[in-house]
Design a protein around this motif. Structure first.
Motif, PDB file in Angstrom:
ATOM      1  N   PHE A 100       0.823  -1.206   0.000  1.00 14.83           N
ATOM      2  CA  PHE A 100       0.000   0.000   0.000  1.00 14.83           C
ATOM      3  C   PHE A 100       0.862   1.264   0.000  1.00 14.83           C
ATOM      4  O   PHE A 100       1.971   1.285   0.533  1.00 14.83           O
ATOM      5  CB  PHE A 100      -0.926   0.021   1.224  1.00 14.83           C
ATOM      6  CG  PHE A 100      -2.055  -0.962   1.144  1.00 14.83           C
ATOM      7  CD1 PHE A 100      -3.086  -0.782   0.240  1.00 14.83           C
ATOM      8  CD2 PHE A 100      -2.072  -2.088   1.955  1.00 14.83           C
ATOM      9  CE1 PHE A 100      -4.133  -1.692   0.158  1.00 14.83           C
ATOM     10  CE2 PHE A 100      -3.102  -3.007   1.882  1.00 14.83           C
ATOM     11  CZ  PHE A 100      -4.139  -2.813   0.970  1.00 14.83           C
ATOM     12  N   ASN A 101       0.328   2.309  -0.600  1.00 17.35           N
ATOM     13  CA  ASN A 101       0.977   3.614  -0.644  1.00 17.35           C
ATOM     14  C   ASN A 101       0.629   4.351   0.646  1.00 17.35           C
ATOM     15  O   ASN A 101      -0.402   5.025   0.744  1.00 17.35           O
ATOM     16  CB  ASN A 101       0.464   4.382  -1.872  1.00 17.35           C
ATOM     17  CG  ASN A 101       1.282   5.631  -2.162  1.00 17.35           C
ATOM     18  OD1 ASN A 101       1.975   6.141  -1.280  1.00 17.35           O
ATOM     19  ND2 ASN A 101       1.192   6.125  -3.377  1.00 17.35           N
ATOM     20  N   ALA A 102       1.466   4.191   1.664  1.00 17.09           N
ATOM     21  CA  ALA A 102       1.185   4.753   2.987  1.00 17.09           C
ATOM     22  C   ALA A 102       2.389   5.500   3.528  1.00 17.09           C
ATOM     23  O   ALA A 102       3.530   5.204   3.181  1.00 17.09           O
ATOM     24  CB  ALA A 102       0.789   3.636   3.960  1.00 17.09           C
ATOM     25  N   GLY A 103       2.130   6.471   4.398  1.00 18.26           N
ATOM     26  CA  GLY A 103       3.199   7.230   5.026  1.00 18.26           C
ATOM     27  C   GLY A 103       2.681   7.933   6.264  1.00 18.26           C
ATOM     28  O   GLY A 103       1.498   7.865   6.581  1.00 18.26           O
ATOM     29  N   LEU A 154      -1.222   8.791  10.088  1.00 19.48           N
ATOM     30  CA  LEU A 154      -1.003   7.862   8.984  1.00 19.48           C
ATOM     31  C   LEU A 154      -1.917   8.266   7.826  1.00 19.48           C
ATOM     32  O   LEU A 154      -3.086   8.593   8.033  1.00 19.48           O
ATOM     33  CB  LEU A 154      -1.341   6.443   9.434  1.00 19.48           C
ATOM     34  CG  LEU A 154      -1.347   5.289   8.414  1.00 19.48           C
ATOM     35  CD1 LEU A 154      -1.112   3.975   9.154  1.00 19.48           C
ATOM     36  CD2 LEU A 154      -2.653   5.188   7.634  1.00 19.48           C
ATOM     37  N   GLY A 155      -1.362   8.253   6.630  1.00 21.30           N
ATOM     38  CA  GLY A 155      -2.166   8.516   5.447  1.00 21.30           C
ATOM     39  C   GLY A 155      -1.969   7.408   4.439  1.00 21.30           C
ATOM     40  O   GLY A 155      -0.864   6.876   4.295  1.00 21.30           O
ATOM     41  N   CYS A 156      -3.048   7.022   3.754  1.00 19.10           N
ATOM     42  CA  CYS A 156      -2.946   5.949   2.771  1.00 19.10           C
ATOM     43  C   CYS A 156      -3.944   6.205   1.648  1.00 19.10           C
ATOM     44  O   CYS A 156      -5.086   6.604   1.900  1.00 19.10           O
ATOM     45  CB  CYS A 156      -3.234   4.601   3.433  1.00 19.10           C
ATOM     46  SG  CYS A 156      -3.142   3.179   2.297  1.00 19.10           S
ATOM     47  N   ILE A 157      -3.493   5.983   0.412  1.00 19.41           N
ATOM     48  CA  ILE A 157      -4.392   6.059  -0.731  1.00 19.41           C
ATOM     49  C   ILE A 157      -4.349   4.708  -1.433  1.00 19.41           C
ATOM     50  O   ILE A 157      -3.281   4.095  -1.553  1.00 19.41           O
ATOM     51  CB  ILE A 157      -4.009   7.216  -1.677  1.00 19.41           C
ATOM     52  CG1 ILE A 157      -5.094   7.425  -2.722  1.00 19.41           C
ATOM     53  CG2 ILE A 157      -2.650   7.010  -2.310  1.00 19.41           C
ATOM     54  CD1 ILE A 157      -5.016   8.776  -3.409  1.00 19.41           C
ATOM     55  N   CYS A 158      -5.516   4.231  -1.861  1.00 22.36           N
ATOM     56  CA  CYS A 158      -5.598   2.881  -2.405  1.00 22.36           C
ATOM     57  C   CYS A 158      -6.774   2.766  -3.367  1.00 22.36           C
ATOM     58  O   CYS A 158      -7.545   3.714  -3.542  1.00 22.36           O
ATOM     59  CB  CYS A 158      -5.757   1.865  -1.270  1.00 22.36           C
ATOM     60  SG  CYS A 158      -7.267   2.097  -0.305  1.00 22.36           S
ATOM     61  N   ASP A 159      -6.910   1.606  -3.974  1.00 22.69           N
ATOM     62  CA  ASP A 159      -8.106   1.325  -4.755  1.00 22.69           C
ATOM     63  C   ASP A 159      -9.303   1.289  -3.806  1.00 22.69           C
ATOM     64  O   ASP A 159      -9.173   0.867  -2.650  1.00 22.69           O
ATOM     65  CB  ASP A 159      -7.983  -0.022  -5.470  1.00 22.69           C
ATOM     66  CG  ASP A 159      -6.968  -0.001  -6.604  1.00 22.69           C
ATOM     67  OD1 ASP A 159      -6.466  -1.088  -6.945  1.00 22.69           O
ATOM     68  OD2 ASP A 159      -6.672   1.099  -7.124  1.00 22.69           O
ATOM     69  N   LYS A 160     -10.463   1.701  -4.312  1.00 23.04           N
ATOM     70  CA  LYS A 160     -11.657   1.735  -3.457  1.00 23.04           C
ATOM     71  C   LYS A 160     -11.981   0.364  -2.864  1.00 23.04           C
ATOM     72  O   LYS A 160     -12.413   0.268  -1.715  1.00 23.04           O
ATOM     73  CB  LYS A 160     -12.846   2.279  -4.243  1.00 23.04           C
ATOM     74  CG  LYS A 160     -12.736   3.760  -4.579  1.00 23.04           C
ATOM     75  CD  LYS A 160     -14.025   4.319  -5.149  1.00 23.04           C
ATOM     76  CE  LYS A 160     -14.258   3.824  -6.564  1.00 23.04           C
ATOM     77  NZ  LYS A 160     -15.465   4.456  -7.162  1.00 23.04           N
TER      78      LYS A 160
END
Length: 310
Positions: free
Chosen positions: A280-283, A289-295
């Motif tokens: 996952f694209n997380a930081g 914590l922030g994360c962007i992903c497929d729905k």
């Protein structure tokens, strides 16, 4: 000279501080796709053309490892040491020091302190920044009140929240050219804020609470997720906030922020590393914590967070 910086106030003022410290007249500043922790093709093309690179307030060591040009990487997020010999990594966290913002790290590195150093801290930790003596001293030098500092952060942040990448990048030159009092009256940014405030209120109307941790789900094209979380934790005094934008321009967006009460109980770094290990694209850092992903992956990310939260 190429300056790659985060899209929020701390990243933007860090870029301005570096430009001022280096007396740059010929530079390009660029930010990643808003809400995504990666370098896109546009950034890599600029890297190819650059002679020297500064990466500021971006927790992207995996991207910096692949740069094959002289690079100064200045940050304050939790991260591993860079192995790339082209990169000079400036991050006090690696030495056990905690800085409120990247702007403070940039200012220390260049020995240049002004109101922008303080704004970066206000942007990252909100009103808690006013308990830092240095922040108050720097704001007082420019006759900026606490309320004005918070408003300046709100205005600068408005560019990324309305998802205008070009406006984020242009804001560096706006800040270079205008005085703080002029920035407070900057018309475009004030119009942005009005739209944003309406969207935040709509999101918070869907709040659910368990064990003093708020859970909020909504859909918006605006990047308001961190603002919603900050408002819930900092202003509404919840211990934490798990915020989910179920349709952020076709993606899922998850944000987890905790108060100082939970920093020692919830190991945010472990959650971030677990998500990264799953691809996952997380930081983030110790309280966020922030994360962007497929729905379709939202539930999987939430399950990781809930496992550690419990």
């Amino acid at each position: 000279m190429l300056i790659i910086h985060h899209w929020d106030t701390d990243g933007i003022v860090s870029a301005v501080l570096a430009i001022k410290a280096l007396n740059l007249e010929d530079f390009i500043n660029i930010t990643p796709p808003i809400g995504e922790f990666r370098f896109d093709n546009r950034i890599w093309k600029e890297i190819e053309k650059a002679e020297k690179i500064y990466v500021l307030d971006l927790n992207l060591p995996q991207e910096v490892e692949n740069i094959e040009k002289e690079t100064i990487f200045i940050d304050h997020h939790i991260q591993k040491r860079i192995k790339n010999p082209y990169v000079k990594q400036i991050n006090p966290v690696l030495d056990g020091r905690d800085f409120p913002s990247a702007s403070f790290v940039v200012s220390e590195y260049f020995s240049l302190w002004n109101y922008l150093s303080a704004l970066g801290a206000v942007g990252d930790i909100g009103e808690r920044a006013f308990s830092i003596k240095k922040v108050l001293e720097l704001l007082n030098e420019k006759d900026i009140s606490k309320e004005e500092a918070l408003k300046l952060v709100q205005l600068i942040d408005s560019n990324y929240i309305v998802m205008e990448r070009e406006s984020v990048e242009k804001s560096v030159n706006v800040i270079l050219e205008l005085e703080p009092k002029e920035l407070l009256e900057y018309e475009k940014w004030n119009k942005n804020v009005e739209m944003i405030n309406n969207a935040i209120e709509d999101a918070i109307s869907n709040i659910k609470v368990k064990d003093n941790i708020a859970f909020i789900e909504f859909e918006s094209k605006f990047n308001i997720i961190s603002k919603v979380a900050r408002k819930v934790v900092w202003e509404m005094s919840y211990d934490g906030a798990i915020v989910v934008n179920k349709n952020f321009n076709g993606k899922g967006q998850i944000y987890f922020r905790i108060s100082s009460n939970l920093v020692d109980k919830i190991k945010m770094n472990e959650i971030i590393n677990t998500l990264k290990s799953k691809g996952f694209n997380a930081g983030g850092k110790k309280d966020v914590l922030g994360c962007i992903c497929d729905k379709k992956e939202i539930d999987e990310v939430l399950n990781v967070i809930k496992k550690y939260k419990c």
